[in-house]
Write an enzyme that holds these catalytic residues in place. Sequence first.
Site, PDB file in Angstrom:
ATOM      1  N   GLY A   1      -0.751   1.479   9.577  1.00 21.19           N
ATOM      2  CA  GLY A   1      -1.361   1.883   8.307  1.00 21.19           C
ATOM      3  C   GLY A   1      -2.877   1.987   8.372  1.00 21.19           C
TER       4      GLY A   1
ATOM      5  N   LYS B   1       0.822  -1.219   0.000  1.00 26.06           N
ATOM      6  CA  LYS B   1       0.000   0.000   0.000  1.00 26.06           C
ATOM      7  C   LYS B   1       0.860   1.275   0.000  1.00 26.06           C
ATOM      8  CE  LYS B   1      -4.127  -1.893   2.232  1.00 26.06           C
ATOM      9  NZ  LYS B   1      -5.086  -1.754   3.325  1.00 26.06           N
TER      10      LYS B   1
ATOM     11  N   ASP C   1     -10.293   2.476   2.570  1.00 31.51           N
ATOM     12  CA  ASP C   1     -10.465   1.725   3.832  1.00 31.51           C
ATOM     13  C   ASP C   1     -11.325   2.501   4.840  1.00 31.51           C
ATOM     14  OD1 ASP C   1      -9.072  -0.533   3.107  1.00 31.51           O
ATOM     15  OD2 ASP C   1      -7.164   0.167   3.910  1.00 31.51           O
TER      16      ASP C   1
HETATM   17  P1  NDP Z   1       0.395  -2.238  10.920  1.00 32.77           P
HETATM   18  O1  NDP Z   1       1.394  -3.323  10.980  1.00 32.77           O
HETATM   19  O2  NDP Z   1       0.629  -1.060  10.047  1.00 32.77           O
HETATM   20  O3  NDP Z   1       0.190  -1.646  12.424  1.00 32.77           O
HETATM   21  C1  NDP Z   1      -0.044  -2.507  13.490  1.00 32.77           C
HETATM   22  C2  NDP Z   1      -0.340  -1.711  14.770  1.00 32.77           C
HETATM   23  O4  NDP Z   1      -0.741  -2.641  15.771  1.00 32.77           O
HETATM   24  C3  NDP Z   1       0.859  -0.949  15.317  1.00 32.77           C
HETATM   25  O5  NDP Z   1       0.434   0.281  15.850  1.00 32.77           O
HETATM   26  C4  NDP Z   1       1.368  -1.888  16.432  1.00 32.77           C
HETATM   27  O6  NDP Z   1       1.989  -1.208  17.507  1.00 32.77           O
HETATM   28  C5  NDP Z   1       0.076  -2.479  16.934  1.00 32.77           C
HETATM   29  N1  NDP Z   1       0.276  -3.797  17.545  1.00 32.77           N
HETATM   30  C6  NDP Z   1       0.677  -4.938  16.935  1.00 32.77           C
HETATM   31  N2  NDP Z   1       0.715  -5.954  17.823  1.00 32.77           N
HETATM   32  C7  NDP Z   1       0.328  -5.441  19.018  1.00 32.77           C
HETATM   33  C8  NDP Z   1       0.163  -5.990  20.317  1.00 32.77           C
HETATM   34  N3  NDP Z   1       0.409  -7.283  20.553  1.00 32.77           N
HETATM   35  N4  NDP Z   1      -0.253  -5.170  21.304  1.00 32.77           N
HETATM   36  C9  NDP Z   1      -0.502  -3.870  21.069  1.00 32.77           C
HETATM   37  N5  NDP Z   1      -0.368  -3.287  19.866  1.00 32.77           N
HETATM   38  C10 NDP Z   1       0.043  -4.071  18.843  1.00 32.77           C
HETATM   39  O7  NDP Z   1      -1.002  -2.953  10.582  1.00 32.77           O
HETATM   40  P2  NDP Z   1      -2.259  -2.309   9.859  1.00 32.77           P
HETATM   41  O8  NDP Z   1      -2.486  -0.980  10.482  1.00 32.77           O
HETATM   42  O9  NDP Z   1      -2.108  -2.385   8.399  1.00 32.77           O
HETATM   43  O10 NDP Z   1      -3.443  -3.341  10.234  1.00 32.77           O
HETATM   44  C11 NDP Z   1      -4.025  -3.348  11.534  1.00 32.77           C
HETATM   45  C12 NDP Z   1      -5.229  -4.287  11.557  1.00 32.77           C
HETATM   46  O11 NDP Z   1      -6.279  -3.785  10.729  1.00 32.77           O
HETATM   47  C13 NDP Z   1      -4.938  -5.712  11.054  1.00 32.77           C
HETATM   48  O12 NDP Z   1      -5.586  -6.613  11.925  1.00 32.77           O
HETATM   49  C14 NDP Z   1      -5.602  -5.753   9.683  1.00 32.77           C
HETATM   50  O13 NDP Z   1      -6.041  -7.052   9.361  1.00 32.77           O
HETATM   51  C15 NDP Z   1      -6.786  -4.814   9.897  1.00 32.77           C
HETATM   52  N6  NDP Z   1      -7.308  -4.201   8.664  1.00 32.77           N
HETATM   53  C16 NDP Z   1      -8.593  -4.514   8.276  1.00 32.77           C
HETATM   54  C17 NDP Z   1      -9.149  -3.956   7.134  1.00 32.77           C
HETATM   55  C18 NDP Z   1     -10.560  -4.325   6.746  1.00 32.77           C
HETATM   56  O14 NDP Z   1     -10.969  -4.027   5.613  1.00 32.77           O
HETATM   57  N7  NDP Z   1     -11.336  -4.904   7.613  1.00 32.77           N
HETATM   58  C19 NDP Z   1      -8.388  -3.018   6.289  1.00 32.77           C
HETATM   59  C20 NDP Z   1      -7.052  -2.733   6.794  1.00 32.77           C
HETATM   60  C21 NDP Z   1      -6.561  -3.331   7.927  1.00 32.77           C
HETATM   61  P3  NDP Z   1       3.517  -0.671  17.417  1.00 32.77           P
HETATM   62  O15 NDP Z   1       3.442   0.613  16.641  1.00 32.77           O
HETATM   63  O16 NDP Z   1       3.913  -0.478  18.813  1.00 32.77           O
HETATM   64  O17 NDP Z   1       4.293  -1.746  16.693  1.00 32.77           O
END
Ligand code: NDP
Length: 273
Positions: free
Chosen positions: A130, A65, A102
């Site tokens: 993201g 993306k 999104d």
């Molecule tokens: P990214 O990898 O860009 O970001 C992940 C975020 O989650 C970060 O802020 C990270 O924190 C945090 N995180 C990860 N693991 C943990 C944990 N164990 N405890 C606390 N915080 C945590 O992912 P995306 O933003 O792209 O995706 C996020 C979610 O959204 C996914 O589950 C994805 O499937 C879903 N999604 C769903 C869509 C839909 O159409 N339904 C569309 C897009 C996404 P840190 O910054 O500290 O690493």
Amino acid sequence: MDRYAVMGNPIGHSLSPLIHKAFAEETNQLLLYSSILVEAGEFPLEVSRFFAAGGKGLNITVPFKKEAWELADNLSAEANLAGAVNTLLKDQEGKLQGHNTDGLGLIRDIKSNYNCIIEGKKILVMGAGGATRGILLPLLRERPESVCIVNRTLSKAEELAQLFSKYGAVSACGYDELSAGEAKKMDWIINASSASLQGELPPMPGNILSSDAVCYDLMYAQDETVFCQWAQGAGAMKVMNGLGMLVEQAAESFYLWRGIRPTTQKIIQGLRK
Ligand code: NDP
């Protein structure tokens, strides 16, 4: 026949071909929609190949993306701020347009499918990756009272709060601050972290929900996510997952490409089953 596709890696699990096939049937549009596995480093080449061969539009998923955002000649306001593009098309001058549907998909799911409102509500968004970048502008356009971004890495939440502060009342905090003292009651919690993907739940205080709170996990899965389980136990009035958002963001892409808005209820219900 007009050709569309979704590009990502991995791509085998993607529901997009199924969803767009259903949209095309329902709206009587003749088109082909496939999935394309793209290797790391090959994304710009694959995109130019696709359009050079007459392809009409692309959906972009993990992990491309950001590269799609860099590649686009013109960006919608949502895509520009999100730093991520999930929909590409060529305009009449042959320029590559990048959109991010999104956030619009999330808002449409919340408002049209669940009849919920965001205006005037106190919202907590978990995660600062993201997905959060993509939903913040459409969320703030709904005029919530406030949006607080909570993230494991506080600096990322702070960066986003600053970036979006001109669009509404946005703040940032760490999970420890949520639990410290008397928890501020939230009307909405949107889990945009990927913790559910790993079956994990960030440390959430049990008394954070207002009496009629709504919880939404962007992740969708056949079994209830850990976040949705927590929300039920904490007394949320409504608990939803991201399946509707997935279908609604696809409908926004379809509309951008074809100028026709498909209905979504039937396919959402079908996928839920
Ligand atoms: P990214 O990898 O860009 O970001 C992940 C975020 O989650 C970060 O802020 C990270 O924190 C945090 N995180 C990860 N693991 C943990 C944990 N164990 N405890 C606390 N915080 C945590 O992912 P995306 O933003 O792209 O995706 C996020 C979610 O959204 C996914 O589950 C994805 O499937 C879903 N999604 C769903 C869509 C839909 O159409 N339904 C569309 C897009 C996404 P840190 O910054 O500290 O690493």
